[in-house]
Design a protein around this motif. Structure first.
Motif, PDB file in Angstrom:
ATOM      1  N   ARG A  92      17.346  84.021  19.423  1.00  0.00           N
ATOM      2  CA  ARG A  92      18.577  83.933  20.212  1.00  0.00           C
ATOM      3  C   ARG A  92      19.286  82.657  19.796  1.00  0.00           C
ATOM      4  O   ARG A  92      18.692  81.583  19.765  1.00  0.00           O
ATOM      5  CB  ARG A  92      18.255  83.891  21.694  1.00  0.00           C
ATOM      6  CG  ARG A  92      17.548  85.172  22.115  1.00  0.00           C
ATOM      7  CD  ARG A  92      17.239  85.224  23.553  1.00  0.00           C
ATOM      8  NE  ARG A  92      16.471  86.433  23.808  1.00  0.00           N
ATOM      9  CZ  ARG A  92      15.760  86.631  24.884  1.00  0.00           C
ATOM     10  NH1 ARG A  92      15.725  85.718  25.821  1.00  0.00           N
ATOM     11  NH2 ARG A  92      15.098  87.748  25.048  1.00  0.00           N
ATOM     12  N   ASP A  93      20.564  82.782  19.462  1.00  0.00           N
ATOM     13  CA  ASP A  93      21.334  81.629  19.007  1.00  0.00           C
ATOM     14  C   ASP A  93      21.512  80.601  20.112  1.00  0.00           C
ATOM     15  O   ASP A  93      21.723  80.955  21.275  1.00  0.00           O
ATOM     16  CB  ASP A  93      22.712  82.063  18.500  1.00  0.00           C
ATOM     17  CG  ASP A  93      22.640  82.805  17.174  1.00  0.00           C
ATOM     18  OD1 ASP A  93      21.647  82.628  16.446  1.00  0.00           O
ATOM     19  OD2 ASP A  93      23.582  83.554  16.878  1.00  0.00           O
ATOM     20  N   LEU A  94      21.443  79.342  19.711  1.00  0.00           N
ATOM     21  CA  LEU A  94      21.728  78.226  20.609  1.00  0.00           C
ATOM     22  C   LEU A  94      22.924  77.473  20.054  1.00  0.00           C
ATOM     23  O   LEU A  94      22.960  77.167  18.863  1.00  0.00           O
ATOM     24  CB  LEU A  94      20.541  77.261  20.687  1.00  0.00           C
ATOM     25  CG  LEU A  94      19.256  77.785  21.306  1.00  0.00           C
ATOM     26  CD1 LEU A  94      18.150  76.736  21.190  1.00  0.00           C
ATOM     27  CD2 LEU A  94      19.488  78.152  22.769  1.00  0.00           C
ATOM     28  N   ALA A  95      23.900  77.180  20.887  1.00  0.00           N
ATOM     29  CA  ALA A  95      25.079  76.418  20.488  1.00  0.00           C
ATOM     30  C   ALA A  95      25.336  75.344  21.539  1.00  0.00           C
ATOM     31  O   ALA A  95      24.792  75.403  22.648  1.00  0.00           O
ATOM     32  CB  ALA A  95      26.294  77.350  20.373  1.00  0.00           C
ATOM     33  N   GLU A  96      26.172  74.379  21.190  1.00  0.00           N
ATOM     34  CA  GLU A  96      26.509  73.321  22.142  1.00  0.00           C
ATOM     35  C   GLU A  96      26.952  73.933  23.463  1.00  0.00           C
ATOM     36  O   GLU A  96      27.747  74.870  23.490  1.00  0.00           O
ATOM     37  CB  GLU A  96      27.623  72.437  21.582  1.00  0.00           C
ATOM     38  CG  GLU A  96      27.136  71.516  20.494  1.00  0.00           C
ATOM     39  CD  GLU A  96      28.224  70.587  19.976  1.00  0.00           C
ATOM     40  OE1 GLU A  96      29.192  70.300  20.698  1.00  0.00           O
ATOM     41  OE2 GLU A  96      28.088  70.158  18.820  1.00  0.00           O
ATOM     42  N   GLY A  97      26.407  73.385  24.542  1.00  0.00           N
ATOM     43  CA  GLY A  97      26.752  73.860  25.874  1.00  0.00           C
ATOM     44  C   GLY A  97      25.849  74.953  26.404  1.00  0.00           C
ATOM     45  O   GLY A  97      25.893  75.254  27.592  1.00  0.00           O
ATOM     46  N   ALA A  98      25.015  75.548  25.549  1.00  0.00           N
ATOM     47  CA  ALA A  98      24.112  76.607  26.017  1.00  0.00           C
ATOM     48  C   ALA A  98      23.120  76.031  27.022  1.00  0.00           C
ATOM     49  O   ALA A  98      22.575  74.943  26.825  1.00  0.00           O
ATOM     50  CB  ALA A  98      23.360  77.233  24.848  1.00  0.00           C
ATOM     51  N   THR A  99      22.904  76.768  28.097  1.00  0.00           N
ATOM     52  CA  THR A  99      21.912  76.398  29.098  1.00  0.00           C
ATOM     53  C   THR A  99      20.906  77.538  29.154  1.00  0.00           C
ATOM     54  O   THR A  99      21.280  78.691  29.345  1.00  0.00           O
ATOM     55  CB  THR A  99      22.561  76.197  30.477  1.00  0.00           C
ATOM     56  OG1 THR A  99      23.591  75.210  30.355  1.00  0.00           O
ATOM     57  CG2 THR A  99      21.542  75.738  31.508  1.00  0.00           C
ATOM     58  N   VAL A 100      19.635  77.197  28.974  1.00  0.00           N
ATOM     59  CA  VAL A 100      18.582  78.206  28.860  1.00  0.00           C
ATOM     60  C   VAL A 100      17.512  77.942  29.905  1.00  0.00           C
ATOM     61  O   VAL A 100      17.069  76.799  30.073  1.00  0.00           O
ATOM     62  CB  VAL A 100      17.936  78.150  27.453  1.00  0.00           C
ATOM     63  CG1 VAL A 100      16.834  79.183  27.310  1.00  0.00           C
ATOM     64  CG2 VAL A 100      18.980  78.317  26.369  1.00  0.00           C
ATOM     65  N   TRP A 101      17.097  78.977  30.585  1.00  0.00           N
ATOM     66  CA  TRP A 101      15.969  78.894  31.509  1.00  0.00           C
ATOM     67  C   TRP A 101      14.749  79.449  30.796  1.00  0.00           C
ATOM     68  O   TRP A 101      14.773  80.574  30.287  1.00  0.00           O
ATOM     69  CB  TRP A 101      16.258  79.698  32.768  1.00  0.00           C
ATOM     70  CG  TRP A 101      15.087  79.836  33.697  1.00  0.00           C
ATOM     71  CD1 TRP A 101      14.257  78.833  34.136  1.00  0.00           C
ATOM     72  CD2 TRP A 101      14.608  81.026  34.305  1.00  0.00           C
ATOM     73  NE1 TRP A 101      13.306  79.329  34.989  1.00  0.00           N
ATOM     74  CE2 TRP A 101      13.505  80.688  35.108  1.00  0.00           C
ATOM     75  CE3 TRP A 101      15.007  82.360  34.255  1.00  0.00           C
ATOM     76  CZ2 TRP A 101      12.787  81.621  35.847  1.00  0.00           C
ATOM     77  CZ3 TRP A 101      14.312  83.286  34.993  1.00  0.00           C
ATOM     78  CH2 TRP A 101      13.217  82.920  35.786  1.00  0.00           C
ATOM     79  N   LEU A 102      13.671  78.666  30.765  1.00  0.00           N
ATOM     80  CA  LEU A 102      12.403  79.091  30.182  1.00  0.00           C
ATOM     81  C   LEU A 102      11.395  79.211  31.330  1.00  0.00           C
ATOM     82  O   LEU A 102      10.841  78.206  31.779  1.00  0.00           O
ATOM     83  CB  LEU A 102      11.918  78.067  29.154  1.00  0.00           C
ATOM     84  CG  LEU A 102      12.894  77.765  28.007  1.00  0.00           C
ATOM     85  CD1 LEU A 102      12.385  76.599  27.179  1.00  0.00           C
ATOM     86  CD2 LEU A 102      13.115  78.997  27.152  1.00  0.00           C
ATOM     87  N   PRO A 103      11.179  80.430  31.830  1.00  0.00           N
ATOM     88  CA  PRO A 103      10.264  80.593  32.963  1.00  0.00           C
ATOM     89  C   PRO A 103       8.835  80.218  32.572  1.00  0.00           C
ATOM     90  O   PRO A 103       8.430  80.397  31.420  1.00  0.00           O
ATOM     91  CB  PRO A 103      10.346  82.075  33.305  1.00  0.00           C
ATOM     92  CG  PRO A 103      11.353  82.680  32.416  1.00  0.00           C
ATOM     93  CD  PRO A 103      11.740  81.687  31.382  1.00  0.00           C
ATOM     94  N   HIS A 104       8.083  79.691  33.534  1.00  0.00           N
ATOM     95  CA  HIS A 104       6.693  79.353  33.242  1.00  0.00           C
ATOM     96  C   HIS A 104       5.961  80.600  32.755  1.00  0.00           C
ATOM     97  O   HIS A 104       6.244  81.708  33.196  1.00  0.00           O
ATOM     98  CB  HIS A 104       6.009  78.714  34.451  1.00  0.00           C
ATOM     99  CG  HIS A 104       5.795  79.636  35.605  1.00  0.00           C
ATOM    100  ND1 HIS A 104       6.794  79.977  36.480  1.00  0.00           N
ATOM    101  CD2 HIS A 104       4.699  80.302  36.004  1.00  0.00           C
ATOM    102  CE1 HIS A 104       6.313  80.801  37.384  1.00  0.00           C
ATOM    103  NE2 HIS A 104       5.052  81.025  37.115  1.00  0.00           N
ATOM    104  N   GLY A 105       5.070  80.391  31.813  1.00  0.00           N
ATOM    105  CA  GLY A 105       4.318  81.496  31.231  1.00  0.00           C
ATOM    106  C   GLY A 105       5.000  82.162  30.051  1.00  0.00           C
ATOM    107  O   GLY A 105       4.378  82.913  29.308  1.00  0.00           O
ATOM    108  N   SER A 106       6.297  81.900  29.838  1.00  0.00           N
ATOM    109  CA  SER A 106       7.004  82.547  28.729  1.00  0.00           C
ATOM    110  C   SER A 106       6.690  81.845  27.408  1.00  0.00           C
ATOM    111  O   SER A 106       6.487  80.638  27.359  1.00  0.00           O
ATOM    112  CB  SER A 106       8.514  82.554  28.971  1.00  0.00           C
ATOM    113  OG  SER A 106       9.038  81.235  28.976  1.00  0.00           O
ATOM    114  N   THR A 107       6.662  82.632  26.333  1.00  0.00           N
ATOM    115  CA  THR A 107       6.458  82.088  24.991  1.00  0.00           C
ATOM    116  C   THR A 107       7.822  81.748  24.419  1.00  0.00           C
ATOM    117  O   THR A 107       8.761  82.521  24.543  1.00  0.00           O
ATOM    118  CB  THR A 107       5.752  83.121  24.089  1.00  0.00           C
ATOM    119  OG1 THR A 107       4.502  83.452  24.687  1.00  0.00           O
ATOM    120  CG2 THR A 107       5.533  82.577  22.697  1.00  0.00           C
TER     121      THR A 107
END
Length: 138
Positions: A92-107
């Motif tokens: 998944r592309d990441l660009a300036e301003g991107a906000t990502v939630w990484l839930p616990h347990g996720s790879t």
């Protein structure tokens, strides 16, 4: 229940800590991309959160891993790259301003693009280490 942080005081016991600006992430991110580094980290006493401003050099990568206990929020401050998500490392592309939630347990993995990547991570602070009996750890 009142957290212990509510009882911490500011400098020299001056009372409860107050809101304040801790760093200028954009300014720290402006330096030319170099080797991977933590540019800033939250280190205030009594805090309930941890936060880090991380720089990855162009093409550098954080290997796939899972955080079993903590949700993590990632905010891209400068540059771009790729988030590898899930067991198949779905890009998944990441660009300036991107906000990502990484839930616990996720790879997840994070890779920097050709201009490097600077991102802020925020998560609940891990509790301190404690001594446990052998039966508790089993």
């Amino acid at each position: 229940m009142v957290s212990s942080a509510a009882h911490d005081t500011g400098p020299e016991g001056a009372g409860p800590p107050g809101p304040r600006v801790l760093c200028d992430a954009r300014s720290l991110a402006e330096d030319p991309p170099a080797a991977a580094a933590v540019l800033w980290k939250l280190a205030e006493s009594g805090r309930q959160l941890d936060a880090n401003l991380v720089r990855l050099a162009p093409g550098a990568r954080v290997a796939p891993h899972a955080e079993p206990d903590l949700d993590v929020l990632v905010y891209v401050v400068r540059g771009g790259g790729t988030l590898g998500a899930g067991p198949q490392e779905e890009p998944r592309d990441l660009a300036e301003g991107a906000t990502v939630w990484l839930p616990h347990g996720s790879t997840r993995s994070i890779g920097a693009g050709p201009d490097g990547l600077v991102y802020l991570t925020v998560h609940r602070r891990r509790p301190g280490m404690r001594i446990r009996s052998r039966t508790e750890g089993s």
